[in-house]
Scaffold this active site. Sequence first.
Site, PDB file in Angstrom:
ATOM      1  N   HIS A 100       0.772  -1.226   0.012  1.00 33.67           N
ATOM      2  CA  HIS A 100      -0.011   0.056   0.033  1.00 33.67           C
ATOM      3  C   HIS A 100       0.789   1.411   0.053  1.00 33.67           C
ATOM      4  O   HIS A 100       0.280   2.298  -0.248  1.00 33.67           O
ATOM      5  CB  HIS A 100      -0.927   0.022   1.278  1.00 33.67           C
ATOM      6  CG  HIS A 100      -2.030  -1.099   1.201  1.00 33.67           C
ATOM      7  ND1 HIS A 100      -3.411  -0.704   0.949  1.00 33.67           N
ATOM      8  CD2 HIS A 100      -1.939  -2.235   1.224  1.00 33.67           C
ATOM      9  CE1 HIS A 100      -3.968  -1.931   0.627  1.00 33.67           C
ATOM     10  NE2 HIS A 100      -3.294  -2.903   0.981  1.00 33.67           N
ATOM     11  N   ASP A 148       3.400   9.496  -0.733  1.00 36.63           N
ATOM     12  CA  ASP A 148       2.271   8.926  -0.240  1.00 36.63           C
ATOM     13  C   ASP A 148       2.144   7.658  -1.567  1.00 36.63           C
ATOM     14  O   ASP A 148       1.893   7.861  -2.527  1.00 36.63           O
ATOM     15  CB  ASP A 148       1.085   9.545  -0.056  1.00 36.63           C
ATOM     16  CG  ASP A 148       0.253   9.232   1.044  1.00 36.63           C
ATOM     17  OD1 ASP A 148       0.328   7.979   1.557  1.00 36.63           O
ATOM     18  OD2 ASP A 148      -0.597   9.954   1.697  1.00 36.63           O
TER      19      ASP A 148
END
Length: 472
Positions: free
Chosen positions: A162, A370
């Site tokens: 992720h 991110d």
Amino acid sequence: MRQSPLVLVANRLPIDDSVAPDGAFEWRRSPGGLMNALHPLLRHTPATWVGWAGGTGPAPHLPDVDGVRMRAVPLNGEDFRDHYEGFANATLWPLYHDAVEQPEYHRRWWEAYQRVNQRFAEAAAEVAEPGGLVWVQDYHLQLVPGLLRDLRPDLRIGFFLHVPFPPPELFMQLPRRAELLRGMLGADLIGFQRAQAAHNFAQLVTKVLDLPATDRRIGVGDRVVRIGAFPVSIDTAEMATLAARPDVADRARRLRQDLGDPERVILSVDRMDYTKGIEQRLKAYHELLASGDVKVRDTVLVQVVVPSRDRVAQYQILRDRVEHQVGRINGEFGRVGEPAIHYLSQPFDPAELVALYRVADVMAVTPLRDGMNLVAKEYVAARVDGTGALLLSEFAGAAAELAQAYLVNPHDLDGLKAALLAALRAAPEDVAARMRAMREHLGRNDIHAWAGSYLRALEETTSLPGRRTTSG
């Protein structure tokens, strides 16, 4: 232990630390993140979730939650300190986020990482049915696929990262780089958020392990491991339904009144993490106030910071710096009853958070790095009236999909200020056109599309040559 058709393996179980008066557990929800991403998938899928329950000591026996079986993996205090706070979050996390903070390397942390990954692999092997599917999640558990393949070669094993996967020159710093790569290669399919991450991984496998690799397939002995980009998403329909509820709309109106009915509301929602760019964003806002481009009576900034990893020293230092910065800005530009920044350091329930999304004229999502950032997608899905401007870091994975956002380099302070002003001053028709395009994209690429594409690709791995299908 009862066996399960789908076994999901993640560092944390998706449950609250507290228990309701009737003894029931509830899903643990927070803005964005892994648990919110996976929750919609499991409500109608027979599954077992393997993970840590949050405390130290023996693993508790847990009841099913929304029909999903919970299998707790025990961690003692040393495991938590050296595996979770140590190797996962003080070695891998900063390294995978462009070394925004300097990664630390300690041999005892690596030993704990191995030990805990073995424990997770054994728990997954115990509950998986013959020939079943195990889906391992994220950087805490990169050794699990390889360990699990040794225990249960009959399984189909997926792994999804992720967070970002770093370029080779950063990853090569890791003292145990080969072991981590081999661990991930125990999977049949390795998923990343972006194609660049898959490319980085393929380059490293070739360089470190001397394996034949492309950006789609890697040869590992008699097996073929597939890799690729599968950008994670959210349950857009659920978010839109929540945003359209009358009580949420009423709460949004009251929140705007409580803020003094300003002309513009800027919102940021972040975990307290040095990768989120909170300090850079506050500095940019400070300079806009100082220059007079933004005035407190006309514009309000609401900064929500969800506490994160409070026991890790870097996060304690960051919290102190952020709170000092907020206090300085409010002291310099605020008035009685009119703070320049409304600073909230607390978790929010989903309805309250969506009400804030509905209030925000500009959503500022400006991480330094991110993997995806689901808060950006949540904001777009919650704007059921088709308004609202999204200011988005080009270093968030979401930027590859939400190209109509006001994209910005958060390291460039002047660029950040200019983009924020552009979002604040944009014509309503421009804002509406951008939001419409982003909402249409999310409607086609929601959490179900993400999971479907990944699981279909994993199913296709059964036809690749070299996969062992003997029962374990």
